[in-house]
Each structure stands twice: as structure tokens, then as C-alpha cells.
Design a protein around this motif. Sequence first.
Motif, PDB file in Angstrom:
ATOM      1  N   VAL A 145      -3.756   2.490  -5.608  1.00  0.00           N
ATOM      2  CA  VAL A 145      -4.961   1.832  -4.722  1.00  0.00           C
ATOM      3  C   VAL A 145      -5.580   2.890  -3.871  1.00  0.00           C
ATOM      4  O   VAL A 145      -5.052   3.809  -3.324  1.00  0.00           O
TER       5      VAL A 145
ATOM      6  N   CYS B  12      -8.384  -0.395  -7.254  1.00  0.00           N
ATOM      7  CA  CYS B  12      -7.050  -0.621  -8.053  1.00  0.00           C
ATOM      8  C   CYS B  12      -7.244  -0.209  -9.367  1.00  0.00           C
ATOM      9  O   CYS B  12      -8.006  -0.740 -10.092  1.00  0.00           O
TER      10      CYS B  12
ATOM     11  N   LEU C  49      -4.319  -9.172 -11.567  1.00  0.00           N
ATOM     12  CA  LEU C  49      -4.142  -8.245 -10.407  1.00  0.00           C
ATOM     13  C   LEU C  49      -4.011  -9.467  -9.302  1.00  0.00           C
ATOM     14  O   LEU C  49      -4.944 -10.225  -9.147  1.00  0.00           O
TER      15      LEU C  49
ATOM     16  N   LEU D 139      -3.471 -10.132  -4.823  1.00  0.00           N
ATOM     17  CA  LEU D 139      -3.576  -9.448  -3.896  1.00  0.00           C
ATOM     18  C   LEU D 139      -3.181 -10.302  -2.645  1.00  0.00           C
ATOM     19  O   LEU D 139      -3.713 -11.606  -2.710  1.00  0.00           O
TER      20      LEU D 139
ATOM     21  N   SER E 207      -0.914  -5.134  -3.420  1.00  0.00           N
ATOM     22  CA  SER E 207      -1.383  -5.464  -4.866  1.00  0.00           C
ATOM     23  C   SER E 207      -0.421  -5.540  -5.702  1.00  0.00           C
ATOM     24  O   SER E 207       0.514  -4.623  -5.677  1.00  0.00           O
TER      25      SER E 207
END
Length: 581
Positions: A239, A256, A271, A273, A322
Motif C-alpha cells: 500500500v 494498493c 480488495l 478495506l 487492506s
Amino acid sequence: MKKLALFLVLFAIIVSGCNQQQTEISVLPERAEGSEQFVENGGPGITEATYTDEKGKAWNIASNKVSVPIQEDCEEPDVALETDVPLILPQDSLIPTTVAVTTYQNQLFVATAEKPEVQTKTEVFVPKSPPKIRLEKSTDQDVLCCNDQLTFRIKYTNDGGDDAYNIKITDLVPDNVEYLEDSVGTEPFIGDIYIDRSFEDRAEKITWLIEGPVPPGAEGEVYFTVTCKRKRPKLRCVVCIDPETVVVGDTAVVVCNVLNSGDGVGTGAKLILSLPPEFEYVKDPAQRELEFDLGDIAPQQTVTKEFSVKMTGNGKLEEIISTIVIDNGEGCQCGLPPTASLTIQKTGPYQLKNSKPMVHTIVVRNTSSTVAATECVLVDTLPEGVRFEEASNEGQYDEANHTVTWNMGTMAPGAAETRTVTVIPLRSGNFTDNAEVTCAEGITVKDDATTIVKGQAAMHISKYDSDDPVAVGDTTTYTIEVRNEGFEDATGVILENEIPELTEFVSASAEDPYSKKPIAFTTEGQKVIFAKLPLLSSGDKVIFNVTVRVSAKGQLLNRTSLRYDQFARTLIVEEPTSTYE
């Protein structure tokens, strides 16, 4: 043309077989073309064995090599068809002959055998030669199909003239295949099995320990199964924040990058988060959990996802969590503050016999290169049915909870700690030992190891005389206690006692431990032979008494021999006695 060739093959078998007891001719399938990859195994340094004779002299040998091609797709195996095949015998043939014919589509297997007309038997004396173990390695398939399995078999044969003991066979698992868990074994002789594994828990070497005895002419087999190496994705993510420093009210772009460094496709990558309270998603400020579809990620491919956040309060950008997940493997996390990362690996014997000591090894590693783990405690929970024996590094045993505890303290970055615990099994069965380590940073990792304990009858003889020394004309009694210390019952127990020279038989006695009735006996010269005891269960014992009278001065030697169905040899115990006038 094919029929003519078949007729010629059959005719050749019959004519050439007239002077042989058995002839076998087979047409084998050709190796598949286009296979560029092979499973190769065997030979010195790969598949080896050591063994000893009963005096402890040692030998070592290696097996032959085998090579099997690997194919992604394989056709279905041929089905045997019963077919009438013409067979022409010479008109003047008077030799009785049997013929077996099996066809597999385009293949033909024919076997003929002459029935012997005369049987003879000759007995000669051949002096014993040392044990000589021969290894023969084979596979159960000619091709390893990636939708199937392949079993390696190592046959060991004692071609020598004496019993072989402590046979140790080792075999390396080929690099381009994977060991199929719980597929290892040994027949018909029971042995201990150990599997050495890599740091990634991949089986690398298998060791079989066969205590013996393996008599002359006897043969056994050890084996294990492999499959094609699976292609796996391996994801890691990084990240980045642009700009690297922001203040309240500013907007930053979170980048990312997800890299697949494995050799398989990562399917359905997502992904996910979690935003801390001090940040909000620019497109939807109320949304705290964000999810983006990344699709499939090919090997060595990098996928990049960008999104914008706004800083609404005092906080740290690195607190944005993440997480990458995929459908067919393990994902990864990135963007978290640096922390210690522990792994734990527990290993032990795969298989043991009876009450042999069971030693388990636990390795704890801090895989972080920068951060230490503090106040680490390792707890090993022992399985039921074992007795604690000892622990390394001052491990503390808690009898109430049946656990062993080590206070490991601080584990520096890259450090590794090893602990061992030894227990004694009290019965046969499967025993799973669980280990867990926890640290002050909230880290908890676990692992376990399972050992199979095979039961076997194991007789122990103890013997003593009631009077020693004994005067001429007096009596002494030899007491023999036979106990089954194995985990399985013993059957057909027969005890013989040979009374010493210079003594006279007076009496004998023994009691069946179950019926409580006397065990009958007979005498033949200097021998006292007790009737066969049908059963002696695990943990039970039986006591025999033989009383003799000393007729002359001299050194006496009483000899006891014991036989039972589960052991091919005879156990012998001797007891000396002194006399005086």
C-alpha cells in the motif's frame, strides 16, 4: 496379419515351453509419447536401507531407480475381454499343458505352464550365511496422471541365511510431486514411520524402521503415494499513500498493488478495506467497509487499485487495513503497522509399536525481520492415554491438566526456539498432541501432530530361585513369572523348564489366571513341559513353579524357554544356583 502373428506367438510359447515349467509372454503398452516431465526416484542417496544381524553387525544397500512420465490427461484403462483364441498343439505332444489367455483390446497376455510329472525332495545341510536384504522399487502405474495418484512400493527380501534386524529404509519424496497425506505404510512387518518436513510443511523424506526379526526368505513392503504438484497462487500486496503526509481536511490517494508471485492463477480476487474513524471514502463518506473486485490474477501479474480518502481527524494513514482474498487460496494483508509474526511447527513419529517412547518436537519462529514478540508462552496439551516422561528446557508438567508449559520470554526478530516432550503410550490407537504459543502482542499460533501406536503382544519373563545356595539333599523352587507387556493379547503360550543336572524333579505347579484351574504338565527326562495356555491378555501374568532336590554338589543352571503364537522365536531365561555339602 494380426491373427497370423498371434498364432505364431502361441505356437512359439508351446514349442519353446516343452523343457520349462513355466513360460510367460506379455505385450506391454508403449510409453506415451510427448511426455516431457518424469517422476524419478530411487538409487544411492535417494532410496536406501540399513540392517543388522542378531549380533549387531551392520550392512547398507540402495534400491533400483524408477522413472514414470507425468501426463495432464490420461485415457480410461483398458477393460479385460474374454476372447476365444485358437491354440494348436503338436500332434505328438504328450505333455499336459495349461493355457491362460487374456486380451486388452490391442494387447495380448498369454501364459502357459506344464504340470510337473514327478516331485522329489532332497534334504541337505546348508550352513547359515549372514542376512542379506535386497531392495526392489516399483510403481503401481506406468504413467502419473494429474487427476490420479502414483504409489511407490519398496519391496525388501532377506536373501541371506539368518534373521535380519533393525531394517531402516529411507526414501526421498521427488521434488516435482506432492506426498499424499496418510498414504504411508508397511506390510506385513510392523514398523515405526517418520516423516521429515520442510519449513513449509512439505514432506521431504520418509523413514521406516522395522525392528525384525525378518527371517531368511521372508519379504515385506513399504509404500507411500504421491500426486501431481498443484499450482498455487501466492499473493502479496503493498500500500502506498500519495502524498505521504496529510493534515485534517486533506485528501489522499491510496494505491494498493497486488502481486501474484505463485505459479497458479488467483481466481475471484477482492480488495477489502476497513477505514479508521479519522478517514472517509470520498465517493461515499458513510461507507466504512470498501470492497473492490480485482478479477483473476495470473502468475507474476500485478493488479493496481486506487481510491481517494479524506482525513477528517487526527489519525495515522498506516492504520488503514487492506485485505486481499481469493476463491482458491490464501489471501494477504497490507498497510498494517509492523508487528511480530510467529509460526509454530510440531513433528513426531508417524507410527510406533507398543510402549515405545513418543518424542514430539515443537519449533517456534518469529518470522518478522524487525519486530520482537514479548512474553511468549508455549503450552503443549498431551493426549489421553499417554504418560508424561520428560520435557526439555525445564518445561513444567501440570498433572491435573495434562499439559507442559514453557515461559519463552522475548523472541527477537528472526529467532527460533525448539522444545521437545517425551511421553509413553499406555495403549494402542491414534494420539494427537496439540501445541499453542501466545505472546503479549495478541499473537496466537497452533499446530498438532498425530502418532499411530500399533499394538503387539510382548512377553516378559522374570525368574528367581527360593534358596541359593542350597545344601545337598535339600530342595529349591524356581519361580517363573510371565507377563504380557504388549498392547495385544498373546495366544498359544507354552513354557518348558529344564531342571539342572545334579538335581531330581520334586513337583511343579501353575494356575490359569482366568479359570483359576491348575495348568497340567508332563515330564520328559530333565524337562518339565506345561500344557498350552490358550490366552494371556495384555497386562496379565501367569506364574509357574518348579521344585527340585539337589543330589550332588556342583554349580546348577536352570533353563526356561517360552513360545507363543505372535513371536517366531523362542525366549530363553537361565537361573544359576550354588550348592554346598
